[in-house]
Design a protein around this motif. Sequence first.
Motif, PDB file in Angstrom:
ATOM      1  N   MET A   1      47.435  40.487  52.010  1.00 30.16           N
ATOM      2  CA  MET A   1      47.090  39.160  51.525  1.00 30.16           C
ATOM      3  C   MET A   1      48.279  38.250  51.710  1.00 30.16           C
ATOM      4  N   ASN A   2      48.011  37.074  52.192  1.00 27.43           N
ATOM      5  CA  ASN A   2      49.019  36.026  52.301  1.00 27.43           C
ATOM      6  C   ASN A   2      48.538  34.826  51.495  1.00 27.43           C
ATOM      7  N   VAL A   3      49.403  34.282  50.686  1.00 26.66           N
ATOM      8  CA  VAL A   3      49.077  33.109  49.888  1.00 26.66           C
ATOM      9  C   VAL A   3      49.837  31.924  50.463  1.00 26.66           C
ATOM     10  N   MET A   4      49.098  30.951  50.969  1.00 31.96           N
ATOM     11  CA  MET A   4      49.706  29.749  51.537  1.00 31.96           C
ATOM     12  C   MET A   4      49.621  28.636  50.487  1.00 31.96           C
ATOM     13  N   ARG A   5      50.576  28.655  49.583  1.00 36.67           N
ATOM     14  CA  ARG A   5      50.572  27.708  48.460  1.00 36.67           C
ATOM     15  C   ARG A   5      52.000  27.291  48.157  1.00 36.67           C
ATOM     16  N   ASN A   6      52.210  26.005  47.994  1.00 37.47           N
ATOM     17  CA  ASN A   6      53.528  25.472  47.633  1.00 37.47           C
ATOM     18  C   ASN A   6      54.618  25.995  48.559  1.00 37.47           C
ATOM     19  N   MET A   7      54.406  25.875  49.849  1.00 37.55           N
ATOM     20  CA  MET A   7      55.333  26.449  50.814  1.00 37.55           C
ATOM     21  C   MET A   7      56.553  25.568  51.031  1.00 37.55           C
ATOM     22  N   SER A   8      57.684  26.245  51.063  1.00 39.49           N
ATOM     23  CA  SER A   8      58.980  25.632  51.297  1.00 39.49           C
ATOM     24  C   SER A   8      59.573  26.274  52.538  1.00 39.49           C
ATOM     25  N   VAL A   9      60.560  25.641  53.138  1.00 45.60           N
ATOM     26  CA  VAL A   9      61.218  26.255  54.291  1.00 45.60           C
ATOM     27  C   VAL A   9      62.088  27.424  53.866  1.00 45.60           C
ATOM     28  N   ASP A  10      62.364  27.548  52.574  1.00 44.65           N
ATOM     29  CA  ASP A  10      63.162  28.659  52.061  1.00 44.65           C
ATOM     30  C   ASP A  10      62.271  29.797  51.591  1.00 44.65           C
ATOM     31  N   CYS A  11      62.845  30.963  51.553  1.00 43.48           N
ATOM     32  CA  CYS A  11      62.168  32.145  51.028  1.00 43.48           C
ATOM     33  C   CYS A  11      61.919  31.956  49.531  1.00 43.48           C
ATOM     34  N   ASP A  12      60.816  32.507  49.042  1.00 51.16           N
ATOM     35  CA  ASP A  12      60.547  32.397  47.608  1.00 51.16           C
ATOM     36  C   ASP A  12      61.575  33.148  46.773  1.00 51.16           C
ATOM     37  N   CYS A  13      62.364  33.997  47.435  1.00 57.74           N
ATOM     38  CA  CYS A  13      63.419  34.712  46.717  1.00 57.74           C
ATOM     39  C   CYS A  13      64.533  33.768  46.258  1.00 57.74           C
ATOM     40  N   MET A  14      64.539  32.539  46.772  1.00 50.35           N
ATOM     41  CA  MET A  14      65.551  31.558  46.386  1.00 50.35           C
ATOM     42  C   MET A  14      65.292  30.991  44.985  1.00 50.35           C
ATOM     43  N   GLY A  15      64.089  31.180  44.480  1.00 46.87           N
ATOM     44  CA  GLY A  15      63.759  30.690  43.143  1.00 46.87           C
ATOM     45  C   GLY A  15      63.911  29.186  43.041  1.00 46.87           C
ATOM     46  N   VAL A  16      64.525  28.719  41.952  1.00 49.04           N
ATOM     47  CA  VAL A  16      64.667  27.281  41.721  1.00 49.04           C
ATOM     48  C   VAL A  16      65.646  26.628  42.697  1.00 49.04           C
ATOM     49  N   ALA A  17      66.432  27.424  43.416  1.00 45.87           N
ATOM     50  CA  ALA A  17      67.365  26.871  44.400  1.00 45.87           C
ATOM     51  C   ALA A  17      66.692  26.607  45.747  1.00 45.87           C
ATOM     52  N   ALA A  18      65.430  26.959  45.885  1.00 45.53           N
ATOM     53  CA  ALA A  18      64.709  26.767  47.148  1.00 45.53           C
ATOM     54  C   ALA A  18      64.552  25.284  47.449  1.00 45.53           C
ATOM     55  N   ALA A  19      64.454  24.993  48.725  1.00 42.67           N
ATOM     56  CA  ALA A  19      64.177  23.622  49.153  1.00 42.67           C
ATOM     57  C   ALA A  19      62.827  23.192  48.577  1.00 42.67           C
ATOM     58  N   PRO A  20      62.623  21.885  48.450  1.00 38.19           N
ATOM     59  CA  PRO A  20      61.359  21.394  47.893  1.00 38.19           C
ATOM     60  C   PRO A  20      60.147  21.842  48.714  1.00 38.19           C
ATOM     61  N   VAL A  21      59.007  21.887  48.061  1.00 34.01           N
ATOM     62  CA  VAL A  21      57.741  22.207  48.725  1.00 34.01           C
ATOM     63  C   VAL A  21      57.483  21.141  49.789  1.00 34.01           C
ATOM     64  N   VAL A  22      57.099  21.608  50.991  1.00 34.60           N
ATOM     65  CA  VAL A  22      56.897  20.663  52.084  1.00 34.60           C
ATOM     66  C   VAL A  22      55.480  20.629  52.619  1.00 34.60           C
ATOM     67  N   THR A  23      54.613  21.487  52.128  1.00 32.78           N
ATOM     68  CA  THR A  23      53.242  21.462  52.618  1.00 32.78           C
ATOM     69  C   THR A  23      52.259  21.708  51.485  1.00 32.78           C
ATOM     70  N   SER A  24      51.035  21.549  51.818  1.00 35.72           N
ATOM     71  CA  SER A  24      49.968  21.597  50.831  1.00 35.72           C
ATOM     72  C   SER A  24      49.520  23.006  50.484  1.00 35.72           C
ATOM     73  N   ASN A  25      48.658  23.069  49.492  1.00 35.11           N
ATOM     74  CA  ASN A  25      48.033  24.312  49.079  1.00 35.11           C
ATOM     75  C   ASN A  25      46.866  24.586  50.020  1.00 35.11           C
ATOM     76  N   VAL A  26      47.008  25.594  50.886  1.00 38.43           N
ATOM     77  CA  VAL A  26      45.966  25.914  51.862  1.00 38.43           C
ATOM     78  C   VAL A  26      45.000  26.937  51.293  1.00 38.43           C
ATOM     79  N   GLY A  27      45.524  28.019  50.735  1.00 35.56           N
ATOM     80  CA  GLY A  27      44.648  29.026  50.165  1.00 35.56           C
ATOM     81  C   GLY A  27      45.154  30.433  50.389  1.00 35.56           C
ATOM     82  N   ILE A  28      44.264  31.387  50.232  1.00 40.52           N
ATOM     83  CA  ILE A  28      44.603  32.801  50.328  1.00 40.52           C
ATOM     84  C   ILE A  28      43.912  33.387  51.561  1.00 40.52           C
ATOM     85  N   PHE A  29      44.683  34.119  52.348  1.00 40.35           N
ATOM     86  CA  PHE A  29      44.176  34.794  53.539  1.00 40.35           C
ATOM     87  C   PHE A  29      44.272  36.297  53.285  1.00 40.35           C
TER      88      PHE A  29
END
Length: 108
Positions: free
Chosen positions: A1-29
């Motif tokens: 499963m891949n969740v395309m939601r609140n995507m940033s150019v940074d890995c989600d492992c960056m937590g609050v230090a991640a770059a801002p969200v740059v795309t929309s909520n697409v959904g779950i694949f």
Amino acid sequence: MNVMRNMSVDCDCMGVAAAPVVTSNVGIFASTDILAVDQACVDALYAMPEEHKRELVERVESRHGLRQLSYMKELGMGNGRYVLIDLDNGGVRIKPEDAVAGIVPFEG
């Protein structure tokens, strides 16, 4: 499963230090073929309007991120062919551009 939601150019492992969200909520694949599900997500990314995908595409391409797909195929991890089925709309078959049509930013 891949969740395309609140995507940033940074890995989600960056937590609050991640770059801002740059795309929309697409959904779950989801798929039993890991190459197919990754290919579907990449195809959906490239089908997005320019303002939603610009930074993500630049990050993927500048890091040779598409190599993951070809290497998975070389390793026999799947075939990359898929059919998108929209479960929210009666199970109809759709294309990647249909999956991202009318996407709006997620607001939580």
